[in-house]
Design an enzyme around this catalytic site. Structure first.
Site, PDB file in Angstrom:
ATOM      1  N   SER A   1       0.830  -1.205   0.000  1.00 45.07           N
ATOM      2  CA  SER A   1       0.000   0.000   0.000  1.00 45.07           C
ATOM      3  C   SER A   1       0.865   1.255   0.000  1.00 45.07           C
ATOM      4  O   SER A   1       1.669   1.471   0.908  1.00 45.07           O
ATOM      5  CB  SER A   1      -0.900   0.007   1.235  1.00 45.07           C
ATOM      6  OG  SER A   1      -1.452   1.303   1.376  1.00 45.07           O
TER       7      SER A   1
ATOM      8  N   HIS B   1      -1.293  -1.262  -4.211  1.00 43.85           N
ATOM      9  CA  HIS B   1      -2.554  -0.930  -3.545  1.00 43.85           C
ATOM     10  C   HIS B   1      -2.628   0.576  -3.296  1.00 43.85           C
ATOM     11  O   HIS B   1      -1.704   1.169  -2.735  1.00 43.85           O
ATOM     12  CB  HIS B   1      -2.607  -1.698  -2.222  1.00 43.85           C
ATOM     13  CG  HIS B   1      -3.906  -1.641  -1.501  1.00 43.85           C
ATOM     14  ND1 HIS B   1      -4.984  -2.446  -1.816  1.00 43.85           N
ATOM     15  CD2 HIS B   1      -4.307  -0.875  -0.443  1.00 43.85           C
ATOM     16  CE1 HIS B   1      -5.982  -2.189  -0.982  1.00 43.85           C
ATOM     17  NE2 HIS B   1      -5.606  -1.234  -0.144  1.00 43.85           N
TER      18      HIS B   1
ATOM     19  N   ASP C   1      -4.971   3.633  -1.658  1.00 44.79           N
ATOM     20  CA  ASP C   1      -6.041   3.885  -0.702  1.00 44.79           C
ATOM     21  C   ASP C   1      -6.605   5.294  -0.860  1.00 44.79           C
ATOM     22  O   ASP C   1      -5.958   6.270  -0.484  1.00 44.79           O
ATOM     23  CB  ASP C   1      -5.492   3.718   0.723  1.00 44.79           C
ATOM     24  CG  ASP C   1      -5.194   2.268   1.046  1.00 44.79           C
ATOM     25  OD1 ASP C   1      -6.137   1.458   1.010  1.00 44.79           O
ATOM     26  OD2 ASP C   1      -4.024   1.942   1.324  1.00 44.79           O
TER      27      ASP C   1
ATOM     28  N   MET D   1      -9.332   7.996   0.309  1.00 44.98           N
ATOM     29  CA  MET D   1     -10.204   8.277   1.471  1.00 44.98           C
ATOM     30  C   MET D   1     -10.835   9.652   1.319  1.00 44.98           C
ATOM     31  O   MET D   1     -10.161  10.587   0.885  1.00 44.98           O
ATOM     32  CB  MET D   1      -9.372   8.262   2.761  1.00 44.98           C
ATOM     33  CG  MET D   1      -8.616   6.980   2.985  1.00 44.98           C
ATOM     34  SD  MET D   1      -7.671   7.079   4.523  1.00 44.98           S
ATOM     35  CE  MET D   1      -6.711   5.575   4.401  1.00 44.98           C
TER      36      MET D   1
ATOM     37  N   HIS E   1      -8.438   0.930  -3.757  1.00 46.81           N
ATOM     38  CA  HIS E   1      -9.349   0.685  -2.628  1.00 46.81           C
ATOM     39  C   HIS E   1     -10.021   2.009  -2.261  1.00 46.81           C
ATOM     40  O   HIS E   1      -9.378   2.908  -1.728  1.00 46.81           O
ATOM     41  CB  HIS E   1      -8.508   0.126  -1.459  1.00 46.81           C
ATOM     42  CG  HIS E   1      -9.270  -0.082  -0.192  1.00 46.81           C
ATOM     43  ND1 HIS E   1      -8.646  -0.256   1.025  1.00 46.81           N
ATOM     44  CD2 HIS E   1     -10.606  -0.163   0.069  1.00 46.81           C
ATOM     45  CE1 HIS E   1      -9.553  -0.427   1.974  1.00 46.81           C
ATOM     46  NE2 HIS E   1     -10.750  -0.367   1.414  1.00 46.81           N
TER      47      HIS E   1
ATOM     48  N   MET F   1     -12.247   4.149  -0.097  1.00 45.59           N
ATOM     49  CA  MET F   1     -12.904   4.309   1.208  1.00 45.59           C
ATOM     50  C   MET F   1     -13.679   5.611   1.144  1.00 45.59           C
ATOM     51  O   MET F   1     -13.326   6.617   1.784  1.00 45.59           O
ATOM     52  CB  MET F   1     -11.841   4.309   2.320  1.00 45.59           C
ATOM     53  CG  MET F   1     -11.308   2.922   2.594  1.00 45.59           C
ATOM     54  SD  MET F   1      -9.703   2.954   3.401  1.00 45.59           S
ATOM     55  CE  MET F   1      -8.660   3.138   1.967  1.00 45.59           C
TER      56      MET F   1
ATOM     57  N   MET G   1     -11.199  -6.324   5.483  1.00 47.34           N
ATOM     58  CA  MET G   1     -10.421  -5.384   6.297  1.00 47.34           C
ATOM     59  C   MET G   1     -10.081  -6.047   7.622  1.00 47.34           C
ATOM     60  O   MET G   1     -10.973  -6.525   8.333  1.00 47.34           O
ATOM     61  CB  MET G   1     -11.215  -4.099   6.565  1.00 47.34           C
ATOM     62  CG  MET G   1     -11.436  -3.197   5.359  1.00 47.34           C
ATOM     63  SD  MET G   1      -9.947  -2.765   4.441  1.00 47.34           S
ATOM     64  CE  MET G   1      -8.926  -1.993   5.703  1.00 47.34           C
TER      65      MET G   1
ATOM     66  N   ASP H   1      -6.408  -6.747   4.288  1.00 44.44           N
ATOM     67  CA  ASP H   1      -5.800  -5.411   4.362  1.00 44.44           C
ATOM     68  C   ASP H   1      -5.797  -4.903   5.805  1.00 44.44           C
ATOM     69  O   ASP H   1      -6.855  -4.701   6.396  1.00 44.44           O
ATOM     70  CB  ASP H   1      -6.641  -4.480   3.471  1.00 44.44           C
ATOM     71  CG  ASP H   1      -6.081  -3.075   3.345  1.00 44.44           C
ATOM     72  OD1 ASP H   1      -5.013  -2.787   3.900  1.00 44.44           O
ATOM     73  OD2 ASP H   1      -6.751  -2.261   2.673  1.00 44.44           O
TER      74      ASP H   1
HETATM   75  C1  DX5 Z   1      -6.224   1.303   5.799  1.00 47.86           C
HETATM   76  C2  DX5 Z   1      -5.851   1.016   4.374  1.00 47.86           C
HETATM   77  C3  DX5 Z   1      -4.743   0.063   4.240  1.00 47.86           C
HETATM   78  C4  DX5 Z   1      -3.482   0.498   4.893  1.00 47.86           C
HETATM   79  C5  DX5 Z   1      -2.861  -0.743   5.440  1.00 47.86           C
HETATM   80  O1  DX5 Z   1      -7.377   2.030   5.847  1.00 47.86           O
HETATM   81  O2  DX5 Z   1      -6.946   0.477   3.662  1.00 47.86           O
HETATM   82  O3  DX5 Z   1      -4.513  -0.313   2.890  1.00 47.86           O
HETATM   83  O4  DX5 Z   1      -2.554   1.122   4.033  1.00 47.86           O
HETATM   84  O5  DX5 Z   1      -1.829  -0.334   6.211  1.00 47.86           O
HETATM   85  P1  DX5 Z   1      -0.970  -1.236   7.168  1.00 47.86           P
HETATM   86  O6  DX5 Z   1      -0.393  -2.367   6.352  1.00 47.86           O
HETATM   87  O7  DX5 Z   1       0.044  -0.252   7.623  1.00 47.86           O
HETATM   88  O8  DX5 Z   1      -1.881  -1.727   8.262  1.00 47.86           O
HETATM   89 ZN    ZN Z   2      -6.466  -0.461   1.654  1.00 54.27          ZN
END
Ligand code: DX5
Ligand code: ZN
Length: 218
Positions: free
Chosen positions: A7, A32, A34, A36, A65, A67, A136, A174
């Site tokens: 990620s 990956h 993310d 948000m 991904h 969110m 998750m 994840d």
């Molecule tokens: C969290 C993200 C993850 C995050 C995982 O909301 O969806 O993809 O980057 O991070 P680690 O591996 O640091 O838990």
């Molecule tokens: Zn993620």
């Protein structure tokens, strides 16, 4: 062998190009990303212009991904960014089946994501339609959180469901992935591990990715 999707949330945002090049040279299977919105999760990360700038550099498929609230609004933008996989949260889609169809019609692989409190049984009527399920193992919004161990049971339940349906869906997990939790997840039946903090805070991220990829046969 388990696949690894590092990620970029834990990468150096001032040097994203350099970190993408590192991932290109590493054994990472995908990258990956993310996204948000500060509403679905209590944090804001980056959006489509950033993904668009990374896409021409990346030699691995982009695993996006989302969110965000109502991600179905952005299917064509995500496709235009060059995403290979679009992950949407079950909790964020009123008409999940329609969104999945739209993602596939736009030429991407469709993945549905479950928060830690959302039970796997809710996927019974959609598991045949998706290319991947993302479980998750932390509450989404931040990197570097502790792995929630009941995810192992959810991976086993999902593996049973997928086998029962004869579905080809991959199981991705994840949050809080490291060599220990990675080995447990691989045993439970996971196919793809996302890892942010564990990879990017290590002295040699490419080597950490290689180790994670082998965590199932340590
Ligand atoms: C969290 C993200 C993850 C995050 C995982 O909301 O969806 O993809 O980057 O991070 P680690 O591996 O640091 O838990
Ligand atoms: Zn993620």
């Amino acid at each position: 062998m388990i696949q690894i999707s590092p990620s970029l949330l834990s990468a150096d945002f001032a040097n994203l190009g350099r970190d993408v090049e590192m991932l290109n040279r590493s054994e990472a299977d995908m990258i990956h990303l993310d996204v948000m919105d500060g509403v679905f999760v209590p944090n804001i990360s980056f959006g489509f212009p950033v993904i668009k700038s990374i896409a021409p550099l990346a030699k691995k498929p982009l695993d996006v991904h989302l969110m965000i609230v109502d991600p179905g609004r952005y299917v064509s933008q995500v496709a235009d960014c060059g995403a290979a996989i679009m992950n949407v949260h079950y909790e964020a889609c009123t008409h999940l089946h329609r969104v999945i169809q739209q993602i596939r019609a736009a030429g991407m692989k469709a993945a549905v994501t479950l928060n830690p409190a959302t039970p796997v049984v809710l996927l019974e009527d959609i598991v045949d339609e998706v290319d991947m399920v993302l479980l998750m193992s932390v509450n989404p919004g931040f990197g570097g959180q502790k792995f929630i161990s009941h995810t192992l049971r959810k991976v086993e339940q999902l593996r049973d469901m997928i086998n029962r349906h004869g579905s080809g869906a991959l199981i991705e997990v994840d949050g809080g992935v490291n060599l220990d939790t990675g080995a447990l997840l691989a045993d439970a039946g996971a196919d793809v591990l996302v890892a942010g903090n564990y990879v990017f805070s290590s002295p040699d991220p490419a080597e950490t990715i290689a180790k994670l990829r082998r965590c199932d046969n340590r």
